[in-house]
Design an enzyme around this catalytic site. Structure first.
Site, PDB file in Angstrom:
ATOM      1  N   CYS A   1     -50.039 -33.240 -14.146  1.00 42.05           N
ATOM      2  CA  CYS A   1     -49.790 -31.967 -13.144  1.00 42.05           C
ATOM      3  C   CYS A   1     -50.235 -30.754 -13.915  1.00 42.05           C
ATOM      4  O   CYS A   1     -50.437 -30.462 -14.450  1.00 42.05           O
ATOM      5  CB  CYS A   1     -48.545 -31.813 -13.862  1.00 42.05           C
ATOM      6  SG  CYS A   1     -47.063 -31.078 -13.389  1.00 42.05           S
TER       7      CYS A   1
ATOM      8  N   CYS B   1     -48.354 -33.347  -3.132  1.00 44.78           N
ATOM      9  CA  CYS B   1     -48.582 -32.146  -4.491  1.00 44.78           C
ATOM     10  C   CYS B   1     -50.420 -32.402  -4.359  1.00 44.78           C
ATOM     11  O   CYS B   1     -51.248 -33.124  -4.348  1.00 44.78           O
ATOM     12  CB  CYS B   1     -48.295 -33.671  -5.323  1.00 44.78           C
ATOM     13  SG  CYS B   1     -48.849 -33.335  -6.904  1.00 44.78           S
TER      14      CYS B   1
ATOM     15  N   CYS C   1     -47.997 -26.881 -10.963  1.00 40.94           N
ATOM     16  CA  CYS C   1     -47.629 -25.551  -8.986  1.00 40.94           C
ATOM     17  C   CYS C   1     -46.014 -25.434  -8.917  1.00 40.94           C
ATOM     18  O   CYS C   1     -45.742 -24.610  -8.361  1.00 40.94           O
ATOM     19  CB  CYS C   1     -48.547 -26.006  -7.971  1.00 40.94           C
ATOM     20  SG  CYS C   1     -48.023 -27.606  -7.781  1.00 40.94           S
TER      21      CYS C   1
ATOM     22  N   THR D   1     -49.353  -8.822  -7.763  1.00 40.52           N
ATOM     23  CA  THR D   1     -49.019  -8.092  -9.405  1.00 40.52           C
ATOM     24  C   THR D   1     -49.424  -6.837  -9.137  1.00 40.52           C
ATOM     25  O   THR D   1     -48.297  -6.882 -10.125  1.00 40.52           O
ATOM     26  CB  THR D   1     -51.160  -8.813  -9.900  1.00 40.52           C
ATOM     27  OG1 THR D   1     -51.435  -9.550  -8.966  1.00 40.52           O
ATOM     28  CG2 THR D   1     -50.647  -8.092 -10.517  1.00 40.52           C
TER      29      THR D   1
ATOM     30  N   CYS E   1     -43.654 -29.151  -5.644  1.00 40.22           N
ATOM     31  CA  CYS E   1     -42.632 -30.572  -5.660  1.00 40.22           C
ATOM     32  C   CYS E   1     -41.246 -30.566  -6.087  1.00 40.22           C
ATOM     33  O   CYS E   1     -40.086 -30.989  -5.081  1.00 40.22           O
ATOM     34  CB  CYS E   1     -42.623 -31.932  -6.482  1.00 40.22           C
ATOM     35  SG  CYS E   1     -42.456 -31.396  -8.997  1.00 40.22           S
TER      36      CYS E   1
ATOM     37  N   ARG F   1     -50.926 -23.561  -7.174  1.00 40.39           N
ATOM     38  CA  ARG F   1     -49.853 -22.528  -6.884  1.00 40.39           C
ATOM     39  C   ARG F   1     -49.002 -22.206  -6.359  1.00 40.39           C
ATOM     40  O   ARG F   1     -49.685 -22.090  -4.992  1.00 40.39           O
ATOM     41  CB  ARG F   1     -50.242 -21.577  -8.445  1.00 40.39           C
ATOM     42  CG  ARG F   1     -48.680 -21.205  -9.387  1.00 40.39           C
ATOM     43  CD  ARG F   1     -48.460 -22.209 -10.417  1.00 40.39           C
ATOM     44  NE  ARG F   1     -47.406 -20.984 -11.071  1.00 40.39           N
ATOM     45  CZ  ARG F   1     -45.740 -21.506 -10.777  1.00 40.39           C
ATOM     46  NH1 ARG F   1     -44.694 -21.799  -9.450  1.00 40.39           N
ATOM     47  NH2 ARG F   1     -44.719 -20.394 -11.655  1.00 40.39           N
TER      48      ARG F   1
ATOM     49  N   SER G   1     -54.893 -17.518  -8.583  1.00 40.56           N
ATOM     50  CA  SER G   1     -54.427 -16.578  -7.715  1.00 40.56           C
ATOM     51  C   SER G   1     -55.337 -16.187  -6.819  1.00 40.56           C
ATOM     52  O   SER G   1     -56.515 -16.668  -7.721  1.00 40.56           O
ATOM     53  CB  SER G   1     -53.551 -15.231  -8.094  1.00 40.56           C
ATOM     54  OG  SER G   1     -53.267 -14.130  -7.193  1.00 40.56           O
TER      55      SER G   1
END
Length: 631
Positions: free
Chosen positions: A600, A575, A603, A372, A606, A336, A78
């Site tokens: 991968c 991606c 995140c 958060t 896709c 992400r 984040s």
């Protein structure tokens, strides 16, 4: 009581050549009061609050947290600037606790508008004020919170245990939120370990465990694989708008001491994005001479030629960044998806036997660029409802978590989101960026959400079509490639900007090579049905199923045809980890899809953005994926 690690050893099987059949496997089982999927801020806050209630009220409660990463925080990425409101309520003396990571208070906040060559100061919306907030690595914050949960409160956290399936009751023993008879969720089944790509068992095979729980809390983060299935099965979005998402790509740098301004927070709009693409950049001066920088792009972007990673690298070519990063060293990279839908997109939060918390539900305040605090508060409120449900639910009955939703709607989380509900969708009008800036500025300064209208993320007919198909609103906003020209990105200038694989190497990502590909070319609804029938393995290998033969190869060819001919192979650029490649087949007229699943970084882009909506992200073997530490 059978502990998970011991159970896996006891149930290991000898090598078998036959196709794995989940319907015939004997699973180890464990009985828990509350099972939480995901050791992020929401899940850990729920676990801690449950144990606090145990201390205060005297009734013992067993709380288990399942985490797919190798450790708590390993999959957390984040910005991040944290508003400590929920933390103050959860742990009032947190600043007296050892090794807490909230050591860098935000000292200044500013907003800028970028052109290709210039950086222009603009007014800062009041919602983006950071007085009293802290700049942190959310990965480090999560690890610290996990240590508090384990060491101070006795929460059982099991890293490397990925929640793969919802465990349903055999009969329709409950009512869904709409009053219809439905199966209830009775816990979680973790993923199998030791299967080959062809779904046969290795000598190291260990079946997933069944955690039978009175209450199941899904805290997987944005677009979680189990949350998605629960939302679909129980029609939790029946009365809400579809969720919309952004992709955040970020880096952490150690900058030259002369450029370091501890506590400084900068956000910017404009270049490198065009006026039809929602998004903006951020620069946070963290503790220890580090700077966190990144770019968030709304996944409703229309141009299939856009690459979020290349936009981030191009952004660093701006004179503002060149000056900041000169003589610096890049330490980390990550990406992400995040929720952007706000209040309009919050689904029903409870289902028979459990609830959605944190970003599984979608509590990000996109105007503040923070979530958060809301995620943690939602976990705390869910914990209070779960504690009561555990104490009052009769044996064999489904727990009722509806009180959690009622309390959340009365909490400051709801007010936090209600005030800014119109800001993000205001950018979806025909006026684009400028219309959004104008409305958002007026709303943030004067209206503060006190208006009788609530904007929609799209037209009613478009949202209805998306909801009916079970697809993504962001994917529906993608234009055909013929309406755009390819974007000419500048050459990389190492070390300022680098190729994608150099960046992915910084994530520490690793997956076991010979395991089933966790990125399935299948629509989510079909995958969910196959999972409930125990037929995923047969479907993936092309065997005849009870409902007839499934031809995954045919589906894959159709995926390739549409995505290459109409959308120029969008996933190959979108991606942020180089997982997807559309490769020309030598000596043949055609293209094949290559899925580099070992790259991968979890995140979920896709699953959300693919125009054909036929990529279903599932959990790989537990412990696989990125190993974030300072993101």
């Amino acid at each position: 009581m059978l502990r998970p690690r011991l159970a896996r050893l006891l149930h290991s099987s000898r090598p078998r050549r036959a196709l794995f059949d989940p319907k015939t496997i004997e699973r180890a089982e464990d009985e828990v009061d509350v099972c939480i999927v995901g050791a992020g801020p929401a899940g850990l806050s729920a676990a801690i609050r449950l144990k606090q209630l145990e201390r205060n009220r005297g009734n013992e409660i067993r709380v288990v947290v399942l985490e797919k990463g190798s450790e708590a925080g390993a999959h957390i990425v984040s910005g991040a600037v944290i508003e400590p409101r929920a933390l103050n309520e959860l742990l009032p003396d947190w600043n007296q606790l050892p090794d807490h990571p909230l050591t860098m208070p935000a000292t200044s906040s500013s907003m800028r508008f970028f052109t290709e060559k210039f950086s222009i100061p603009i007014p800062h919306p009041p919602q983006m004020s950071n007085d009293g907030n802290y700049i942190v690595s959310l990965s480090a914050f999560t690890r610290w919170l996990a240590s508090i949960a384990e060491n101070e409160y006795g929460v059982e956290i099991y890293p490397g245990f990925a929640g793969a399936q919802l465990l349903y009751s055999p009969d329709r023993d409950a009512l869904d939120p709409w009053g219809n008879p439905a199966q209830s969720v009775r816990g979680i089944i973790t993923n199998e370990v030791g299967l080959t790509k062809g779904f046969t068992a290795k000598s190291s095979f260990e079946p997933g465990m069944a955690f039978n729980a009175k209450v199941t809390l899904l805290a997987e983060g944005a677009h979680g694989s189990l949350s998605k299935l629960a939302i679909q099965k129980y029609k939790l979005r029946k009365e809400s708008q579809p969720q919309t998402y952004g992709i955040g790509v970020k880096e952490v740098w150690r900058v030259d001491p002369s450029k370091y301004e501890p506590g400084k927070v900068v956000h910017h709009l404009g270049w490198p994005l065009d006026t039809k693409t929602y998004g903006g950049g951020f620069i946070y001066h963290m503790a220890d001479g580090l700077v966190s920088l990144g770019l968030v792009i709304g996944l409703d972007y229309p141009n299939p030629y856009l690459s979020p990673y290349r936009e981030l690298q191009r952004m660093k070519h701006h004179p503002y960044y060149r000056d900041l990063l000169a003589g610096g060293e890049r330490l980390a990279y990550g990406a992400r998806t995040l929720n952007e839908g706000g209040l309009q997109s919050i689904p029903k939060l409870h289902f028979p036997g459990g609830a959605l918390i944190g970003c599984s539900a979608g509590f990000v305040n996109i105007a503040k660029i923070k979530g958060t605090h809301n995620a943690m508060k939602s976990g705390m409120l869910a914990a209070e409802a779960a504690y009561d449900a555990v104490q009052t639910t009769e044996e064999g009955k489904s727990s009722d978590m509806s009180n959690y939703e009622e309390e959340l709607r009365k909490s400051w989380v709801w007010e936090d989101l209600k005030e800014v509900r119109n800001m993000r969708p205001s950018f979806n009008t025909g006026l684009g960026l400028w219309g959004g800036v104008l409305y958002s500025g007026t709303d943030s300064l004067f209206f503060k959400g006190r208006v009788p209208w609530t904007f929609k993320h799209a037209a009613e007919d478009e949202m209805a079509k998306v909801e009916e198909s079970g697809g993504s609103l962001d994917a529906a906003h993608t234009d055909r490639a013929k309406r755009h020209k390819p974007i000419e990105y500048p050459a990389f200038e190492a070390p300022l900007s680098t190729d994608l694989m150099t960046s992915v190497a910084l994530t520490g990502t690793n997956h076991t090579e010979d395991q089933p590909v966790h990125l399935r070319v299948v629509k989510t609804g079909q995958f969910a049905a196959e999972t409930e029938r125990g037929e995923v393995e047969k479907a993936e290998t092309g065997e005849v199923l009870e409902g007839g033969k499934v031809d995954r190869e045919k589906d894959r060819r159709e995926h390739v045809r549409i995505n290459t001919e109409e959308y120029a192979g969008l996933l190959g650029r979108a991606c942020p980890a180089g997982v997807y490649e559309y490769v020309k087949v030598e000596d043949e007229e055609g293209t094949k899809l290559v899925i580099n699943s070992q790259n991968c970084i979890h995140c979920k882009l896709c699953d959300i953005k693919v125009p054909t909506q036929d990529i279903t992200w599932t959990v790989p073997e537990g412990g696989g994926g990125p190993k974030y530490s300072v993101t």
